[in-house]
Design a protein around this motif. Structure first.
Motif, short mmCIF file in Angstrom:
data_model
loop_
_atom_site.label_atom_id
_atom_site.label_comp_id
_atom_site.label_asym_id
_atom_site.label_seq_id
_atom_site.Cartn_x
_atom_site.Cartn_y
_atom_site.Cartn_z
N THR A 100 6.57 31.28 26.81
CA THR A 100 6.79 30.03 27.53
C THR A 100 6.60 28.85 26.58
O THR A 100 5.50 28.65 26.06
CB THR A 100 5.81 29.88 28.71
N PRO A 101 7.65 28.07 26.33
CA PRO A 101 7.50 26.89 25.48
C PRO A 101 6.55 25.88 26.14
O PRO A 101 6.54 25.71 27.35
CB PRO A 101 8.92 26.32 25.39
N LEU A 102 5.74 25.22 25.34
CA LEU A 102 4.80 24.20 25.83
C LEU A 102 3.89 24.74 26.93
O LEU A 102 3.65 24.09 27.95
CB LEU A 102 5.56 22.97 26.33
N HIS A 103 3.42 25.95 26.74
CA HIS A 103 2.50 26.56 27.71
C HIS A 103 1.18 25.78 27.72
O HIS A 103 0.62 25.49 26.65
CB HIS A 103 2.23 28.01 27.31
N PRO A 104 0.65 25.38 28.90
CA PRO A 104 -0.60 24.62 28.95
C PRO A 104 -1.76 25.30 28.23
O PRO A 104 -2.60 24.63 27.62
CB PRO A 104 -0.88 24.49 30.45
N CYS A 105 -1.78 26.63 28.29
CA CYS A 105 -2.89 27.34 27.66
C CYS A 105 -2.83 27.26 26.14
O CYS A 105 -3.85 27.52 25.47
CB CYS A 105 -2.88 28.81 28.09
N SER A 106 -1.67 26.90 25.57
CA SER A 106 -1.57 26.74 24.12
C SER A 106 -2.47 25.61 23.63
O SER A 106 -2.89 25.59 22.47
CB SER A 106 -0.12 26.46 23.72
N VAL A 107 -2.75 24.66 24.53
CA VAL A 107 -3.66 23.56 24.20
C VAL A 107 -5.05 23.81 24.76
O VAL A 107 -6.06 23.69 24.05
CB VAL A 107 -3.11 22.22 24.75
N CYS A 185 -7.83 29.98 30.68
CA CYS A 185 -6.95 30.29 29.57
C CYS A 185 -7.73 31.03 28.49
O CYS A 185 -8.70 30.48 27.94
CB CYS A 185 -6.36 29.01 28.98
N ILE A 186 -7.33 32.26 28.19
CA ILE A 186 -8.01 33.05 27.18
C ILE A 186 -6.97 33.75 26.31
O ILE A 186 -5.79 33.81 26.66
CB ILE A 186 -8.98 34.08 27.78
N TYR A 187 -7.43 34.31 25.19
CA TYR A 187 -6.54 35.08 24.31
C TYR A 187 -6.22 36.42 24.94
O TYR A 187 -7.05 37.05 25.58
CB TYR A 187 -7.19 35.29 22.94
N ALA A 188 -4.96 36.86 24.75
CA ALA A 188 -4.51 38.12 25.33
C ALA A 188 -3.55 38.79 24.36
O ALA A 188 -3.10 38.21 23.38
CB ALA A 188 -3.81 37.87 26.66
#
Length: 333
Positions: A100-107, A185-188
């Motif tokens: 997903t581009p610009l995913h909120p969890c990326s921030v 939001c966590i790493y997966a």
């Protein structure tokens, strides 16, 4: 689909009542974090007495905790309220940041991880600063300066956020997602098993946490042993009618005990997440434990102001003055 939903059904969201309680808890925690840390920053930055290396470290810790209340918790509140009110979760919650581009969890994910690491590092630096004041009181002002402390704060923020981003930098197998169990939001990982490289990278977090926490605990033990020794010496001299001029001051001792209490709270908050990460890498989902661990960690962001208010009289008085002044200003015509 029903089987997957049942697997991801943690204690927070299996019933309507649980969902409402969860959202109310998130909203209450968000405002508690924002209020407590904004008050801490106002006291520390707005009072000349706290413009010290110790005060700078407190401000750094409050800033990291404030970021959790500003960015991390509100995203979870938005996602859960949307799901509860519309019975449909936002689309980005079912996809990870790689798809997903610009995913909120990326921030939000790196912000949460980075601020958590900043908090651990700052508690460690606070412990070192107090240990120098206790063990070497005559050299305290020469060793601990505002310049050195400011440099350490910058280094801790830079290093912590680099470490928080390292899973995305060094592995293409890892992504960030809104986890259905932890509601954060966590790493997966998109694969069924952790590749060896990703396994090593994800374990950087608990390794870093436990190393600093162990160092913090050992340093506190050394400081408290020294405090106990000086307390016994002072009592013996007082009984003999003498007065001791050596050793740490009462304010330094009280500050060391405050940092000791802060260390206990942070250790209790960080340990469950570190255990969960190790278990998750080993293939355990631990859905209920995931929710409790991550939100216990988030709740630690409002504990510092409580500890300061209980343990530090000057902080408590200044905070009361600010609150009363704000109340008076609001009620005046």
């Amino acid at each position: 689909m029903e089987e997957a939903a049942a697997t991801n059904c943690s204690i927070c969201c299996c019933t309507t009542v649980n969902k409402i309680v969860m959202v109310v808890f998130m909203i209450f925690l968000m405002f508690a974090i924002l209020f407590g840390n904004a008050l801490t920053l106002a006291v520390v930055l707005g009072t000349k007495h706290f413009h010290t290396p110790h005060g700078y470290l407190k401000a750094s810790l409050a800033a990291a905790d404030l970021a959790v209340g500003l960015f991390v918790v509100p995203l979870s509140v938005y996602a859960e309220m949307t799901l509860m009110l519309t019975d449909a979760a936002p689309g980005w919650t079912v996809r990870n940041s790689r798809h997903t581009p610009l995913h909120p969890c990326s921030v939000i994910g790196p912000v949460f991880a980075g601020c958590t690491l900043v908090s651990i590092t700052t508690v460690f630096l606070l412990t070192i600063e107090r240990s120098v004041a206790v063990l070497k009181p005559l050299h305290k002002e020469a060793v601990i300066t505002k310049r050195r402390t400011s440099m350490l704060i910058v280094f801790s923020w830079t290093g912590s956020f680099f470490l928080a981003l390292s899973p995305l930098i060094f592995s293409r197998k890892l992504a960030l997602e809104y986890n259905a169990c932890s509601r954060m939001c966590i790493y997966a990982l998109g694969a069924t098993e952790f590749p060896r490289q990703a396994w090593h990278i994800i374990l950087l977090f608990p390794a870093f946490d436990f190393t600093l926490l162990l160092g913090t605990i050992v340093t506190n033990i050394i400081s408290f042993t020294t405090i106990r020794h000086h307390s016994k010496k002072r009592r013996r001299l007082a009984q003999a009618g003498c007065q001791s001029t050596s050793g740490p001051s009462f304010s330094d001792i009280k500050a060391a005990k405050t940092i000791g209490a802060l260390t206990l709270v942070f250790t209790a908050s960080f340990t469950p997440v570190a255990v969960f990460v190790v278990g998750n890498v080993s293939g355990n989902e631990w859905c209920n434990f995931s929710f409790l661990a991550f939100w216990l960690l988030a709740a630690s962001s409002c504990w510092n102001v409580i500890i300061y208010s209980v343990r530090d009289q000057k902080f408590r008085l200044r905070a009361r003055q600010l609150l009363l002044f704000s109340k008076t200003k609001t009620s005046s015509p």
